[in-house]
Design a protein around this motif. Structure first.
Motif, PDB file in Angstrom:
ATOM      1  N   TYR A  76       0.823  -1.206   0.000  1.00  0.00           N
ATOM      2  CA  TYR A  76       0.000   0.000   0.000  1.00  0.00           C
ATOM      3  C   TYR A  76       0.860   1.261   0.000  1.00  0.00           C
ATOM      4  CZ  TYR A  76      -2.946  -3.639   2.060  1.00  0.00           C
ATOM      5  OH  TYR A  76      -3.587  -4.812   2.321  1.00  0.00           O
ATOM      6  N   ARG A  77       1.942   1.209   0.744  1.00  0.00           N
ATOM      7  CA  ARG A  77       2.789   2.402   0.844  1.00  0.00           C
ATOM      8  C   ARG A  77       4.220   2.060   0.433  1.00  0.00           C
ATOM      9  NH1 ARG A  77       1.674   6.855   3.524  1.00  0.00           N
ATOM     10  NH2 ARG A  77      -0.509   7.181   4.000  1.00  0.00           N
ATOM     11  N   ASP A 112       6.790   4.957   0.187  1.00  0.00           N
ATOM     12  CA  ASP A 112       7.300   5.465   1.457  1.00  0.00           C
ATOM     13  C   ASP A 112       8.473   4.625   1.935  1.00  0.00           C
ATOM     14  OD1 ASP A 112       5.320   7.256   1.282  1.00  0.00           O
ATOM     15  OD2 ASP A 112       4.147   6.558   2.993  1.00  0.00           O
ATOM     16  N   LEU A 158      11.550   5.249  -0.060  1.00  0.00           N
ATOM     17  CA  LEU A 158      12.166   6.531   0.276  1.00  0.00           C
ATOM     18  C   LEU A 158      12.796   6.483   1.670  1.00  0.00           C
ATOM     19  CD1 LEU A 158       9.484   8.869  -1.272  1.00  0.00           C
ATOM     20  CD2 LEU A 158      11.749   8.388  -2.147  1.00  0.00           C
ATOM     21  N   GLU A 159      12.201   5.717   2.595  1.00  0.00           N
ATOM     22  CA  GLU A 159      12.822   5.581   3.912  1.00  0.00           C
ATOM     23  C   GLU A 159      14.188   4.903   3.803  1.00  0.00           C
ATOM     24  OE1 GLU A 159      12.209   6.866   6.601  1.00  0.00           O
ATOM     25  OE2 GLU A 159      10.078   7.217   6.896  1.00  0.00           O
ATOM     26  N   VAL A 200      16.427   7.456   2.847  1.00  0.00           N
ATOM     27  CA  VAL A 200      16.773   8.319   3.985  1.00  0.00           C
ATOM     28  C   VAL A 200      17.966   7.735   4.737  1.00  0.00           C
ATOM     29  CG1 VAL A 200      16.009   9.133   6.247  1.00  0.00           C
ATOM     30  CG2 VAL A 200      14.469   9.301   4.323  1.00  0.00           C
ATOM     31  N   VAL A 245      -1.424   5.620  -1.661  1.00  0.00           N
ATOM     32  CA  VAL A 245      -0.909   6.992  -1.710  1.00  0.00           C
ATOM     33  C   VAL A 245      -1.129   7.532  -3.117  1.00  0.00           C
ATOM     34  CG1 VAL A 245       1.156   8.414  -1.559  1.00  0.00           C
ATOM     35  CG2 VAL A 245       0.823   6.523   0.030  1.00  0.00           C
ATOM     36  N   ASP A 296      -0.217  12.968   0.353  1.00  0.00           N
ATOM     37  CA  ASP A 296      -0.425  12.214   1.573  1.00  0.00           C
ATOM     38  C   ASP A 296       0.470  12.778   2.669  1.00  0.00           C
ATOM     39  OD1 ASP A 296      -1.337   9.251   2.605  1.00  0.00           O
ATOM     40  OD2 ASP A 296       0.617   9.836   3.375  1.00  0.00           O
ATOM     41  N   PHE A 306       1.725  11.538   5.395  1.00  0.00           N
ATOM     42  CA  PHE A 306       2.881  10.775   5.872  1.00  0.00           C
ATOM     43  C   PHE A 306       3.988  10.761   4.821  1.00  0.00           C
ATOM     44  CE2 PHE A 306       5.600   7.140   6.535  1.00  0.00           C
ATOM     45  CZ  PHE A 306       5.986   7.385   7.835  1.00  0.00           C
ATOM     46  N   THR A 307       3.622  10.617   3.556  1.00  0.00           N
ATOM     47  CA  THR A 307       4.641  10.691   2.509  1.00  0.00           C
ATOM     48  C   THR A 307       5.335  12.054   2.576  1.00  0.00           C
ATOM     49  OG1 THR A 307       3.247   9.277   1.192  1.00  0.00           O
ATOM     50  CG2 THR A 307       5.037  10.365   0.053  1.00  0.00           C
ATOM     51  N   TYR A 360       5.858  13.669   5.281  1.00  0.00           N
ATOM     52  CA  TYR A 360       6.819  13.580   6.384  1.00  0.00           C
ATOM     53  C   TYR A 360       8.117  12.946   5.890  1.00  0.00           C
ATOM     54  CZ  TYR A 360       9.193  11.637  10.401  1.00  0.00           C
ATOM     55  OH  TYR A 360      10.161  11.291  11.299  1.00  0.00           O
ATOM     56  N   VAL A 361       7.975  11.865   5.117  1.00  0.00           N
ATOM     57  CA  VAL A 361       9.177  11.235   4.557  1.00  0.00           C
ATOM     58  C   VAL A 361       9.938  12.258   3.716  1.00  0.00           C
ATOM     59  CG1 VAL A 361      10.041   9.363   3.138  1.00  0.00           C
ATOM     60  CG2 VAL A 361       8.067   8.989   4.580  1.00  0.00           C
ATOM     61  N   GLU A 381      11.926  14.477   5.912  1.00  0.00           N
ATOM     62  CA  GLU A 381      13.111  13.795   6.411  1.00  0.00           C
ATOM     63  C   GLU A 381      14.192  13.746   5.339  1.00  0.00           C
ATOM     64  OE1 GLU A 381      13.486  11.814   9.864  1.00  0.00           O
ATOM     65  OE2 GLU A 381      12.864  13.876   9.605  1.00  0.00           O
ATOM     66  N   TYR A 441      -4.460  11.496  11.984  1.00  0.00           N
ATOM     67  CA  TYR A 441      -4.878  10.136  11.658  1.00  0.00           C
ATOM     68  C   TYR A 441      -5.769   9.578  12.767  1.00  0.00           C
ATOM     69  CZ  TYR A 441      -4.854   5.207  10.623  1.00  0.00           C
ATOM     70  OH  TYR A 441      -5.256   3.931  10.365  1.00  0.00           O
ATOM     71  N   LEU A 484      -4.831  10.129   5.918  1.00  0.00           N
ATOM     72  CA  LEU A 484      -3.772  11.119   5.775  1.00  0.00           C
ATOM     73  C   LEU A 484      -3.763  11.690   4.364  1.00  0.00           C
ATOM     74  CD1 LEU A 484      -0.986   9.343   7.811  1.00  0.00           C
ATOM     75  CD2 LEU A 484      -2.121  11.461   8.402  1.00  0.00           C
TER      76      LEU A 484
END
Lengths: 315, 510, 153, 97
Positions: free
Chosen positions: A146-147, A150, A153-154, A157, B82, B146, B148-149, B151-152, B155, B199, B205
């Motif tokens: 689903y994500r 993210d 990308l983490e 990071v 997302v 989104d 949370f994305t 937020y990424v 970061e 949330y 989100l």
């Protein structure tokens, strides 16, 4: 159950006390120990909150690897500790900070207590779609289906953090080894410990990684354990970290995210969207991404703890 | 897969470009990291060209369809999945960043080339990797739908930007980098707390879904306060600006241009997105006035302190503190228009133009300062004689960029301030107009001082320490011209930035 | 059979809990690091060991059982190693009693026999007033601890 | 008292015990003493976790305990190394006798 409630209240008080101690204590080492203990208590809290995935991450990251990192930093700061004592902020600053933090905490507490009950949540939706991802652990489905972006990308990071740490190297040491020479005795007790511990630890790490598809666990937790074992072997003087200019090291570091991107874009051809998986192939593809991410995460986490290059590469 | 059927309907033509805009810079970074050395630079420059093309293609897709460009990642519909969305605001920022990054990339070829005979050097490798990372993160900030994305994205932006500060490795730059890191991390934590609260209260989100569900109540107020406070710390709005001057002035010129021109716009853009697109029903005029009051204080304090600086780079850094202030004057003006039942587009356009003209002008100014430093061997404002004869193009660029900051016609800064001042008068908030005028006056003093000093003839027999390549001067001048000629944007239809905004608000519910 | 196993669990877990109690009391009441270390290792090895032993009948064979035993083995191994290393650290810089035994150059590695002995067995209350030796480093650079650790800067 | 209740009680007891040991962290006086308290809390925490996991039949808890045991050992070793090399460098002093 009142007994369980008593345990929860006790845990809460303990964790608050540990947090206060970690902030208040002036000695860096004592503060670090407080932090490690805090991480441990937090693990228990996550277990009580029925979030074993988070507990596992906290056990691996909060107590273990972060603890080792902070301990290393405290050891290095030891010589400057007495000097930094004089640089304490003024009473006014500290009072203001305390008041501000307390106000934010109080506001958060009020909001959290007034959140709708039952809370709106995506958990049923995440569980309902689990079938089409082929994995059994909803957390893994969130992270890799689903994500998925993210998570990609983490991972980047983590790599960026490593690049940032490396950027602190001295120009002359660039391309060199990220650690001063280890003088540990190869026949000492530490070496013995590492020889016994590391192989078993590696098996545990791989196990935690492998069960992640269907049960709590996964690549981040597994990678943390493997990174810790690698650092243990290095700390015991049985192995060296590679120089940062090594090509194989760089290839492994970027392999995870690159494989992730390639599989993601392959979804465009096979399943109509980037980061989509074709029917029936979701689980193998998710596993392939996780396996590719493993070396990246292990290396990046261990090298983050090890720090910037410090020693010249051999000519 | 069943969810992809409905997702197919939502993903628009050209939606894939949004994924490319994010992942191409990061892929370039990863590949550059493997090859290292001079190859990293070659990969980076190739990626710059590709990224610019992608940004133009997205703008084209938006203009063709007249609707927001949308991509549903993985075929998973929000709120579970997302979505990436680019409306008019996103596209304008995507284009700006692409142009500025390319300008900086051309300029940085001279400063961050890998020396011949060396396989790989630290600073060049890190710079090229982080330049691409900053770009990818900013694009993500602009198109992510989104929280949370996002937020990424914050970061990523933090970890890409902080090492740029201490690229030359001096102890004091490491110190300012650390301070920047602490501010930025504090900002991230506050943002994340707010997102978690949202949330918990609304169960999603995704920006359009959230905008439909959010109500004025304590949880939303607290989330708004936390997120905006966190973003202010990252944007360095007064009084959270303390980290900015040493960090931006201590970095190498090309890195300063990235940090001052672009990075702070990321968190500002996100604050704006939250304010107008998520919390539109929650925000109040007094809250907006508070933000603008901080902005006004930033304009006055930043400009006065800039006037007192003896070093050119610090002067420019404090000027950034002041210019950030203008970016926040937009909030009460837009809210004022909305309360009066008018279209807030004029105020938003003013803010956007200010962001764009500052991005181009400040990048040009920092790079000009870098060339001055290379030529003179120092950047003391009191001793700039001879620069104009050695670097005529650079001084022209500095003057043009300065004119844009001051707000002289036909610059982008002029158009921005003109729009904002006229809205201030329309909504009877004349005091913000006054602040802008005083700010412009103060800015003109220090820009004038610098330009006049550079025009003084050099000592007899003085020679530049190093001659700078002509393409570096050309890159600086090009960015300054972009800023100066941005006033031509008045010819565009006024609602370019508004494309897709109302549409994105009405995205289907699950 | 079930009852016998349950009784075994109860007895073993209670015994383990007792050793945690003993370890805690020892950690709090014993006068110096080395004796405290002794108390700690009892809790580590026997306390956790007995708890694990008691839980074995309640878990599924084989995976969970193996995991439980592995946990205990980890604790044993880590306890033994860390106990040894901590004892070294305690002897070198840890407590007052050890400091007085160190030669001026303070190099413990050259001490061939374990010369440690409890010199100042102080009552519990007196100990809290003691100035920690590391805090003294800053004030008294000629302290033997300081010499051993290298000059504070 | 049923078996889960007993195990839960035992878990709480062990936790309270090792938590009392945390007074050592407050009191010190040396890093080694603080480390011992942390280590006691580590093994006590693992014991409490196992008891809790078996009592509530949460299988994943055993994996958490396993991870905790592994990394607590790692952190302890890192800590002792940290103490034994104040300048951040290794020395031979960590060898066993």
């Amino acid at each position: 159950m009142t007994l369980a409630l008593a345990v929860d209240i006790g845990l809460t008080l303990l964790i608050l006390a540990m947090a206060a101690w970690t902030i208040a204590v002036r000695d860096t080492f004592a503060s670090v120990i407080g932090f490690v203990t805090y991480g441990l208590l937090l693990t228990l809290v996550w277990v009580r909150l029925a979030a074993p995935d988070v507990a596992l991450t906290e056990a691996a990251m909060g107590g273990g690897l972060t603890g080792a990192l902070l301990i290393g930093a405290a050891a290095r700061l030891r010589s400057t500790e007495s000097a930094s004592r004089t640089e304490r902020p003024s009473v006014l600053t500290r009072t203001l900070a305390a008041v501000l933090s307390a106000a934010v905490t109080a506001a958060l507490a009020i909001c959290v207590l007034n959140l709708p009950d039952p809370a709106p949540t995506l958990a049923p939706a995440a569980a309902a779609q689990l079938g089409s991802t082929g994995v059994g652990n909803p957390v893994t489905a969130v992270l890799l289906a689903y994500r998925a972006m993210d998570t990609l990308l983490e991972a980047i990071v983590v790599l960026l953090a490593l690049v940032g740490v490396w950027s602190l190297a001295h120009d002359r040491a660039w391309g060199g080894y990220p650690q001063l020479r280890s003088h540990a005795d190869p026949d000492g007790i530490l070496a013995y410990f590492a020889r016994v511990m590391a192989p078993v630890g590696i098996i545990v790490g791989i196990y935690i990684f492998w069960i992640g598809a269907d049960f709590p666990g996964g690549k981040f937790q597994g990678a943390t354990i493997l990174a810790a074992m690698w650092l243990l072997v290095i700390g015991a003087g049985l192995a060296h970290l590679p120089p940062v200019s090594q090509t194989w090291l760089r290839v492994l570091l970027v392999a995870g995210p690159l494989v992730f991107i390639v599989i993601g874009f392959a979804g465009l051809v096979t399943a109509e969207a980037v980061f989509a998986y074709p029917n029936g192939y979701a689980k193998p593809l998710i596993l392939a991404i996780e396996i590719a991410l493993m070396p990246t995460l292990v290396l990046a986490l261990a090298l983050l703890v090890a720090g910037a290059p410090q020693r010249m590469p051999p000519q | 897969m069943s969810p992809s059927l409905s997702a197919q309907n939502l993903t628009t033509l050209g939606g894939l470009l949004l994924v490319l805009a994010i992942l191409v810079p990061f892929a370039g970074m990863l590949i550059g990291f493997v090859f290292g050395g001079g190859n990293a630079q070659r990969v980076a420059l190739a990626t710059l060209a590709a990224g610019l093309a992608i940004a133009i293609a997205i703008a084209n897709a938006l203009a063709q369809s007249g609707k927001a460009v949308v991509y549903i990642l993985g075929g998973w519909m929000p709120p579970l999945g997302v979505a990436l969305r680019a409306d008019g605001l996103s596209v304008v920022m995507l284009l700006t960043v692409a142009v500025v990054i390319c300008g900086i990339g051309v300029y940085a070829r001279a400063d961050f080339g890998t020396p011949s005979g060396v396989k790989e050097a630290r600073a060049p490798l890190i710079f090229w990797l982080l330049l691409l990372a900053v770009w990818g993160s900013l694009n993500l900030v602009f198109v992510s739908g989104d929280l949370f994305t996002l937020y990424v994205a914050l970061e990523l932006l933090t970890f890409a930007a902080v090492p740029l500060v201490s690229l030359d490795g001096r102890t004091e730059t490491v110190r300012s980098a650390l301070r920047y890191l602490l501010y930025a991390l504090l900002g991230s934590v506050l943002y994340l707390l707010g997102a978690v609260l949202l949330y918990g209260a609304y169960g999603t989100l995704d920006i359009p879904l959230l905008a439909a569900r959010v109500r004025p109540e304590p949880a939303a107020w607290a989330a708004l306060a936390l997120m905006i406070a966190g973003l202010l710390a990252k944007t360095a709005l007064f009084p959270l600006h303390l980290w900015l001057p040493p960090a931006h002035a201590g970095a190498p010129a090309a890195a300063s241009a990235v940090l001052s021109g672009l990075v702070i716009k990321g968190s500002w853009f996100l604050a704006m997105r939250l304010w107008f697109d998520v919390f539109a029903d929650v925000v109040t005029l007094p809250a907006a006035q508070t933000l603008a009051a901080l902005g006004a204080a930033a304009i006055l304090v930043g400009n006065v302190v800039a006037l007192r600086q003896t070093r050119l780079k610090l002067l420019i850094a404090y000027s950034t503190v002041a210019q950030i202030g203008y970016l926040f004057l937009m909030f009460p003006l837009a809210t004022g228009l909305a309360t009066a039942g008018l279209d807030s587009a004029m105020a938003v356009n003013g803010g956007m133009l200010q962001a764009i003209s500052h991005a181009t002008a400040k990048a040009a100014m920092f790079m000009a300062a870098g060339l001055v430093y290379t030529t003179l061997g120092h950047d003391r404002v009191a001793d700039l004689r001879g620069v104009a004869s050695a670097l005529p193009m650079t001084v022209l660029a500095f003057a043009l960029a300065g004119a844009s900051l001051i707000g002289l016609p036909p610059s982008g800064g002029f158009l921005a301030k003109w729009l904002l001042i006229s809205v201030a008068i329309t909504t009877a908030q004349w005091w913000w107009a006054l602040v802008m005028l005083v700010g412009g006056l103060l800015t003109s003093v220090y820009v004038f001082i610098v330009v006049v000093r550079t025009l003084a003839p050099a000592h007899v027999g003085w020679n530049p320490k190093t001659t700078v390549p002509r393409y570096q001067q050309a890159a600086v001048l090009a960015l300054a011209l972009c800023s100066f000629l941005l006033g031509a944007a008045v010819l565009c239809p006024v609602d370019v930035t508004q494309i897709g905004r109302t549409v994105s608000r009405n995205t289907v519910l699950p | 059979m079930k009852i016998a196993l349950d009784i075994f669990t109860i007895v073993a877990v209670m015994a383990g809990a007792f050793f945690f109690l003993a370890g805690t009391v020892g950690l709090l009441r014993f006068p110096d690091p080395l004796t405290r270390l002794h108390a700690l290792t009892k809790a580590d090895n026997l306390g956790l060991g007995l708890v694990v032993l008691g839980l074995l009948p309640q878990t599924d064979w084989p995976l969970d059982t193996i995991k439980l035993v592995t946990i205990w083995l980890f604790a044993l191994l880590a306890g033994a190693t860390v106990g040894q290393l901590m004892a070294c650290a305690a002897r070198r810089g840890g407590s007052n009693t050890v400091d007085t035994l160190l030669p001026p150059n303070g190099n413990t590695v050259e001490l061939s026999t374990p010369t440690y002995q409890i010199v100042g067995r102080q009552p519990f209350a007196a100990e809290t007033n003691r100035v920690p030796s590391r805090h003294r480093d800053a004030d008294l650079p000629l302290n033997s601890t300081a010499l051993h650790r290298g000059p504070p800067t | 008292m049923t078996m889960p209740d007993f195990l839960l009680t035992a878990s709480a007891f062990v936790l309270v015990m090792v938590a009392l040991g945390l007074i050592r962290i407050l009191r010190g006086p040396e890093d080694v003493d603080r480390m011992m308290a942390a280590q006691l809390l580590g093994s006590g925490g693992i014991a409490a976790l196992l008891l809790l996991g078996v009592a509530t039949e949460a299988k994943a808890v055993i994996d958490v305990a396993l991870t905790l045991a592994l990394l607590a050992a790692f952190a302890s070793v890192a800590f002792v190394q940290g103490i034994s090399r104040p300048d951040g460098d290794d020395s031979k002093e960590t060898r066993g006798e």
